[in-house]
Motif scaffolding. Sequence first.
Motif, short mmCIF file in Angstrom:
data_model
loop_
_atom_site.label_atom_id
_atom_site.label_comp_id
_atom_site.label_asym_id
_atom_site.label_seq_id
_atom_site.Cartn_x
_atom_site.Cartn_y
_atom_site.Cartn_z
N TYR A 295 0.84 -1.19 0.00
CA TYR A 295 0.00 0.00 0.00
C TYR A 295 0.88 1.25 0.00
O TYR A 295 1.75 1.41 0.86
N ALA B 182 -11.69 -2.11 -2.14
CA ALA B 182 -11.36 -1.35 -0.94
C ALA B 182 -12.12 -0.03 -0.91
O ALA B 182 -12.65 0.37 0.14
N MET C 239 -8.71 -5.17 -6.40
CA MET C 239 -8.60 -5.07 -4.94
C MET C 239 -8.74 -3.62 -4.49
O MET C 239 -9.38 -3.33 -3.47
N ASP C 240 -8.18 -2.69 -5.26
CA ASP C 240 -8.35 -1.27 -4.94
C ASP C 240 -9.81 -0.84 -5.09
O ASP C 240 -10.34 -0.09 -4.26
N TYR D 165 -6.24 -0.23 -1.19
CA TYR D 165 -6.28 -1.44 -0.37
C TYR D 165 -5.12 -1.44 0.61
O TYR D 165 -3.97 -1.71 0.24
N TYR E 90 -0.70 -0.70 -4.19
CA TYR E 90 -2.11 -0.48 -3.86
C TYR E 90 -2.31 0.98 -3.50
O TYR E 90 -1.58 1.56 -2.69
#
Length: 433
Positions: free
Chosen positions: A13, A362, A358-359, A27, A24
């Motif tokens: 991240y 999130a 995934m981002d 996330y 990221y």
Amino acid sequence: MTDFFAGIPKLAYEGPETDNPFAYRHYNPDEVVMGKRMEDHLRFAIAYWHSFAWEGGDPFGGQTFDRPWFGSTMDLAKLKADVAFEMFDILGAPFFCFHDADVRPEGADFAENTRNLEEIVDYFAAKMESSKTRLLWGTANLFTNRRFMSGAATNPDPDVFAWSAATVKTCMDATHKLGGENYVLWGGREGYETLLNTDLTREAEQAGAFLSMVVDYKHKIGFKGAILVEPKPQEPSKHQYDYDVATVYGFLKRFGLENEVKMNIEQGHAILAGHSFEHELSLAASLGILGSIDMNRNDYQSGWDTDQFPDNVPEVARAYYEVLKAGGFTSGGTNFDAKLRRQSLDAEDLILGHAGAMDVCARGLKAAAALLEHGGLEEARSARYAGWDKPENKAMLSSDLASIEARVKAEGINPEPVSGRQERLENLWNRFV
């Protein structure tokens, strides 16, 4: 180590301002959202079939991917596993999911299939000793091989039913041995094309008996995970028996399994059934059968299940709002049942497809959590139904028509329409996404 992902670093991240494509932006596994780490909310899983077994074909063209592990030997299956666990490590993925046919080569008979599966399960177990990645769920592929062209549990041939039941048993054993948190049944070909050759009653009885055997075996081996059924409409069969959450719940009630089985719900399948993803999630939660989700999207200009990575934050936020409102995942999680586009050939495409998804998830989770914590939507919902909280109105639900008629006459009840305030609530929603 393999060299498939050579030069690609582990993702971390770095925040929304970073220009690093291999990072990221949203996330952050350790960020606390509603009192829980983001990783523990989302419980991301990588789908073995789309990421490592899919060859890049579509209904109009064949293979476009040329992966070094493609083939039908145990050595290549182990190479595939090596690459898979390297990718799990690069992404920091807490879970993965698989079908038996994804991870082992097809044997000449059932016995060879079982030996191949057991060997690769032992290989997985050894790799998991040094990996943080766990098994979210396992399942059996009962739809690809031509033997399943008329279904598995619902097949008119009892030998196919027997093969299918035996295969599920081996896959449940594999899932249990690897510490899987769920076992999924996806009836990819449990349906029919025409009633001219179909006995609906018989096939339903077969499916009910099959699922009951699965539940019984779960208890026999002491498997503590959830048994999940994944609804799937129309594709590939014209009439699927597991069409949507409501259809599957009716099936579970018919065979007394509603307290034993939950749902694994996919966004793309919800759309094919003519629903929204959040509808299916909300309905499953209200019935007490929300288990896990497959996160993907369809191309809304196509009429089939394109299994693309999610890229629409407002849509994803609607899904996670329902998940959070239901109390969040227990044994379930967010499985990326999504695949690269057939033109995306490179190793980095596989990493970046998951990283971007995934981002997006999130961002959707944080938006959903913020709206729940704000409370405005739930307050408006409660206010809309507040009249039902009065004792005299609650009593109607256990009353009778004649008594209600008498009350309407005695009290001079003459209702006027009340606004649902949809636009106001949409504006409230859009403040958070």
